[in-house]
Design an enzyme around this catalytic site. Structure first.
Site, PDB file in Angstrom:
ATOM      1  N   GLY A  16       0.877  -1.178   0.000  1.00 27.30           N
ATOM      2  CA  GLY A  16       0.000   0.000   0.000  1.00 27.30           C
ATOM      3  C   GLY A  16       0.904   1.214   0.000  1.00 27.30           C
ATOM      4  O   GLY A  16       1.761   1.346  -0.873  1.00 27.30           O
ATOM      5  N   ALA A  17       0.802   2.052   1.018  1.00 32.78           N
ATOM      6  CA  ALA A  17       1.607   3.279   1.048  1.00 32.78           C
ATOM      7  C   ALA A  17       3.088   2.987   1.294  1.00 32.78           C
ATOM      8  O   ALA A  17       3.921   3.135   0.387  1.00 32.78           O
ATOM      9  CB  ALA A  17       1.051   4.230   2.113  1.00 32.78           C
ATOM     10  N   ASN A  47       1.865  16.562  11.027  1.00 32.21           N
ATOM     11  CA  ASN A  47       1.149  15.316  10.675  1.00 32.21           C
ATOM     12  C   ASN A  47      -0.169  15.201  11.412  1.00 32.21           C
ATOM     13  O   ASN A  47      -0.251  15.484  12.599  1.00 32.21           O
ATOM     14  CB  ASN A  47       1.955  14.076  11.116  1.00 32.21           C
ATOM     15  N   TYR A  48      -1.208  14.741  10.660  1.00 25.41           N
ATOM     16  CA  TYR A  48      -2.334  14.086  11.320  1.00 25.41           C
ATOM     17  C   TYR A  48      -1.896  12.633  11.417  1.00 25.41           C
ATOM     18  O   TYR A  48      -1.602  12.005  10.405  1.00 25.41           O
ATOM     19  CB  TYR A  48      -3.610  14.225  10.496  1.00 25.41           C
ATOM     20  N   LYS A  80       9.058   2.562  19.750  1.00 24.54           N
ATOM     21  CA  LYS A  80       8.182   3.231  18.770  1.00 24.54           C
ATOM     22  C   LYS A  80       6.726   2.979  19.128  1.00 24.54           C
ATOM     23  O   LYS A  80       5.900   3.894  19.055  1.00 24.54           O
ATOM     24  CB  LYS A  80       8.457   2.757  17.354  1.00 24.54           C
TER      25      LYS A  80
HETATM   26  N1  LIG Z   1       2.249   4.910   5.865  1.00 27.79           N
HETATM   27  C1  LIG Z   1       3.283   5.301   6.613  1.00 27.79           C
HETATM   28  O1  LIG Z   1       3.791   6.430   6.486  1.00 27.79           O
HETATM   29  C2  LIG Z   1       3.838   4.396   7.655  1.00 27.79           C
HETATM   30  C3  LIG Z   1       3.238   3.193   7.938  1.00 27.79           C
HETATM   31  N2  LIG Z   1       3.791   2.386   8.907  1.00 27.79           N
HETATM   32  C4  LIG Z   1       3.161   1.098   9.215  1.00 27.79           C
HETATM   33  O2  LIG Z   1       3.262   0.238   8.073  1.00 27.79           O
HETATM   34  C5  LIG Z   1       2.116  -0.598   7.987  1.00 27.79           C
HETATM   35  C6  LIG Z   1       1.407  -0.345   6.662  1.00 27.79           C
HETATM   36  O3  LIG Z   1       0.962   0.976   6.660  1.00 27.79           O
HETATM   37  P1  LIG Z   1       0.416   1.669   5.308  1.00 27.79           P
HETATM   38  O4  LIG Z   1       1.313   1.362   4.179  1.00 27.79           O
HETATM   39  O5  LIG Z   1       0.148   3.088   5.649  1.00 27.79           O
HETATM   40  O6  LIG Z   1      -0.965   0.879   5.114  1.00 27.79           O
HETATM   41  P2  LIG Z   1      -1.813   0.698   3.759  1.00 27.79           P
HETATM   42  O7  LIG Z   1      -3.183   0.330   4.195  1.00 27.79           O
HETATM   43  O8  LIG Z   1      -1.589   1.875   2.879  1.00 27.79           O
HETATM   44  O9  LIG Z   1      -1.075  -0.545   3.048  1.00 27.79           O
HETATM   45  C7  LIG Z   1      -1.348  -1.903   3.316  1.00 27.79           C
HETATM   46  C8  LIG Z   1      -1.936  -2.492   2.047  1.00 27.79           C
HETATM   47  O10 LIG Z   1      -1.865  -3.924   2.116  1.00 27.79           O
HETATM   48  C9  LIG Z   1      -3.100  -4.421   1.595  1.00 27.79           C
HETATM   49  N3  LIG Z   1      -3.253  -5.801   2.048  1.00 27.79           N
HETATM   50  C10 LIG Z   1      -3.680  -6.261   3.239  1.00 27.79           C
HETATM   51  N4  LIG Z   1      -3.654  -7.613   3.257  1.00 27.79           N
HETATM   52  C11 LIG Z   1      -3.193  -8.003   2.017  1.00 27.79           C
HETATM   53  C12 LIG Z   1      -2.927  -9.274   1.410  1.00 27.79           C
HETATM   54  N5  LIG Z   1      -3.141 -10.410   2.066  1.00 27.79           N
HETATM   55  N6  LIG Z   1      -2.459  -9.308   0.138  1.00 27.79           N
HETATM   56  C13 LIG Z   1      -2.261  -8.155  -0.540  1.00 27.79           C
HETATM   57  N7  LIG Z   1      -2.476  -6.914  -0.025  1.00 27.79           N
HETATM   58  C14 LIG Z   1      -2.937  -6.858   1.250  1.00 27.79           C
HETATM   59  C15 LIG Z   1      -4.120  -3.455   2.118  1.00 27.79           C
HETATM   60  O11 LIG Z   1      -5.345  -3.566   1.455  1.00 27.79           O
HETATM   61  P3  LIG Z   1      -6.735  -3.437   2.315  1.00 27.79           P
HETATM   62  O12 LIG Z   1      -6.707  -2.129   2.999  1.00 27.79           O
HETATM   63  O13 LIG Z   1      -7.790  -3.556   1.257  1.00 27.79           O
HETATM   64  O14 LIG Z   1      -6.737  -4.576   3.274  1.00 27.79           O
HETATM   65  C16 LIG Z   1      -3.411  -2.134   1.844  1.00 27.79           C
HETATM   66  O15 LIG Z   1      -3.609  -1.718   0.518  1.00 27.79           O
HETATM   67  C17 LIG Z   1       1.262  -0.251   9.215  1.00 27.79           C
HETATM   68  O16 LIG Z   1       1.606  -1.090  10.299  1.00 27.79           O
HETATM   69  C18 LIG Z   1       1.673   1.183   9.516  1.00 27.79           C
HETATM   70  O17 LIG Z   1       1.424   1.543  10.867  1.00 27.79           O
HETATM   71  C19 LIG Z   1       4.939   2.700   9.581  1.00 27.79           C
HETATM   72  C20 LIG Z   1       5.546   3.885   9.332  1.00 27.79           C
HETATM   73  C21 LIG Z   1       5.027   4.828   8.391  1.00 27.79           C
HETATM   74  C1  LIG Z   2       5.210   8.818  14.374  1.00 33.13           C
HETATM   75  C2  LIG Z   2       3.771   9.005  14.000  1.00 33.13           C
HETATM   76  C3  LIG Z   2       2.918   9.319  15.184  1.00 33.13           C
HETATM   77  C4  LIG Z   2       3.770  10.157  13.024  1.00 33.13           C
HETATM   78  O1  LIG Z   2       2.508  10.667  12.819  1.00 33.13           O
HETATM   79  C5  LIG Z   2       3.275   7.726  13.386  1.00 33.13           C
HETATM   80  O2  LIG Z   2       4.015   6.742  13.342  1.00 33.13           O
HETATM   81  C6  LIG Z   2       1.872   7.587  12.922  1.00 33.13           C
HETATM   82  O3  LIG Z   2       1.244   8.550  12.518  1.00 33.13           O
HETATM   83  O4  LIG Z   2       1.394   6.408  13.011  1.00 33.13           O
END
Ligand SMILES: NC(=O)C1=CN([C@@H]2O[C@H](COP(=O)(O)OP(=O)(O)OC[C@H]3O[C@@H](n4cnc5c(N)ncnc54)[C@H](OP(=O)(O)O)[C@@H]3O)[C@@H](O)[C@H]2O)C=CC1
Ligand SMILES: CC(C)(CO)C(=O)C(=O)O
Length: 308
Positions: free
Chosen positions: A9-10, A246-247, A179
């Site tokens: 995802g992101a 950030n939110y 964290k």
């Molecule tokens: N985004 C960020 O800036 C940061 C994120 N993180 C952590 O990283 C993790 C991911 O965050 P983020 O990227 O924002 O989340 P996202 O929801 O953007 O990305 C996860 C993606 O994986 C998909 N997914 C879930 N299960 C499966 C599967 N079995 N097969 C294929 N795709 C799947 C989800 O789809 P669906 O939603 O449809 O299930 C979603 O599109 C979290 O734990 C977050 O807290 C840590 C630091 C920064």
């Molecule tokens: C560090 C912080 C709090 C930055 O917003 C974060 O990891 C989150 O938003 O989940």
């Protein structure tokens, strides 16, 4: 190195895209709209850089085992994702870059070889095929729960080569907990009050509540034998300063009507407290309030009789 990003995802697409652009053999495993857009137009990374990367993407795991799986789902999807990828998980190195506690234990339960990771990079999935790299941070990786392995050093090397500043820790468990303890304060408080992280820093009362939540988490970690790599109070202030605009991600999830990761942050701290005979009243309170909020935003009528 042959790498699959499971849950692209992101943050997963950002990491996978940059690694592919640096020459690694990467496949993103994500949801259909995002995968189709990537395969049609390439993955567009905007924000800190502006690049379109023709990284391969698919909706289900390929049959051939990779050298590394980067687990990048939300924590509440970890078990389902590992189950769906069972055939390639056994005996494979799996790096979690997720927030929350317990993901590495799930990896081990499915027969994977867990590598812990935390990242302060920020990314948002703007639309299918488009990820905005919102903040350049650092990533810490380590053999889970602690120790050293040459493969982890190799991961750090290729991440740094891809422009993802990365360091290796011999106590990654200490980083994961530090964290999570910071998230346990910032995320629910910011979500309940719907404020940016900076508002917590600038408000004496909110800051004192956040500090007390962090102190409670530290006590639980220490009682569970976790050696915190960085003091969470220091990390709290550093994070609030660095991410004041950030939110937080939990508020973003609530505003999108999505589930949050509260069970794997405050919920886990309560669970680990109980396992050593401690209470964690502040974490329990925040856990319950956010769970309640999820239901309100899930379409249940709120107290004013309207659906949010
Ligand atoms: N985004 C960020 O800036 C940061 C994120 N993180 C952590 O990283 C993790 C991911 O965050 P983020 O990227 O924002 O989340 P996202 O929801 O953007 O990305 C996860 C993606 O994986 C998909 N997914 C879930 N299960 C499966 C599967 N079995 N097969 C294929 N795709 C799947 C989800 O789809 P669906 O939603 O449809 O299930 C979603 O599109 C979290 O734990 C977050 O807290 C840590 C630091 C920064
Ligand atoms: C560090 C912080 C709090 C930055 O917003 C974060 O990891 C989150 O938003 O989940």
């Amino acid at each position: 190195m042959k790498i699959y990003v499971l849950g692209a995802g992101a943050i997963g697409s950002l990491f996978g895209g940059l690694l592919f652009a640096a020459g690694e053999d990467v496949v993103l495993i994500g949801r259909k709209p995002h995968v189709d857009a990537i395969n049609k137009r390439g993955l567009r990374i905007t924000g800190i850089i502006e690049e379109v990367i023709k990284v391969p993407a698919t909706i289900s795991p390929p049959e051939e085992k990779p050298d590394l799986i980067i687990l990048a789902t939300k924590s509440y999807s970890t078990v389902e994702a590992l189950r769906a990828s069972k055939a390639i998980v056994e005996d494979t190195w799996i790096l979690s870059i997720q927030n929350g506690i317990g993901n590495e234990d799930e990896i081990r339960k499915f027969g994977g070889k867990p590598i812990g990771g935390i990242t302060t990079n920020g990314a948002i999935l703007v639309s299918s095929g488009v990820v905005k790299w919102t903040g350049k941070g650092i990533t810490v990786v380590g053999l889970y729960p602690k120790g050293r392995h040459t493969f982890v050093d190799k991961i750090s090397e290729i991440f740094n080569r891809a422009g993802l500043e990365t360091i290796v820790s011999e106590n990654i468990e200490g980083w994961i907990w530090a964290k999570a303890i910071v998230n346990s304060a910032i995320n629910p408080i910011g979500t309940l009050l719907r404020v940016k992280n900076g508002a917590i820093l600038d408000n004496e009362e909110l800051l004192s509540v956040a500090v007390e939540v962090v102190k409670e988490g530290c006590k639980v970690a220490t009682q569970n034998g976790v050696k915190l790599e960085v003091h969470p109070i220091d990390l709290l202030f550093q994070t609030l300063k660095k991410t004041r605009e950030n939110y937080n991600s939990m508020l973003q999830d609530i505003l999108k009507g999505r589930k949050t990761e509260i069970d794997y942050i405050n919920g886990k701290i309560v669970e680990y407290a109980k396992s050593v005979g401690l209470e964690a009243p502040l974490n329990f309170l925040l856990w319950g309030l956010i769970k309640g909020m999820e239901k309100l935003h899930g379409g249940v009528e709120n107290v004013w009789g309207k659906r949010e």
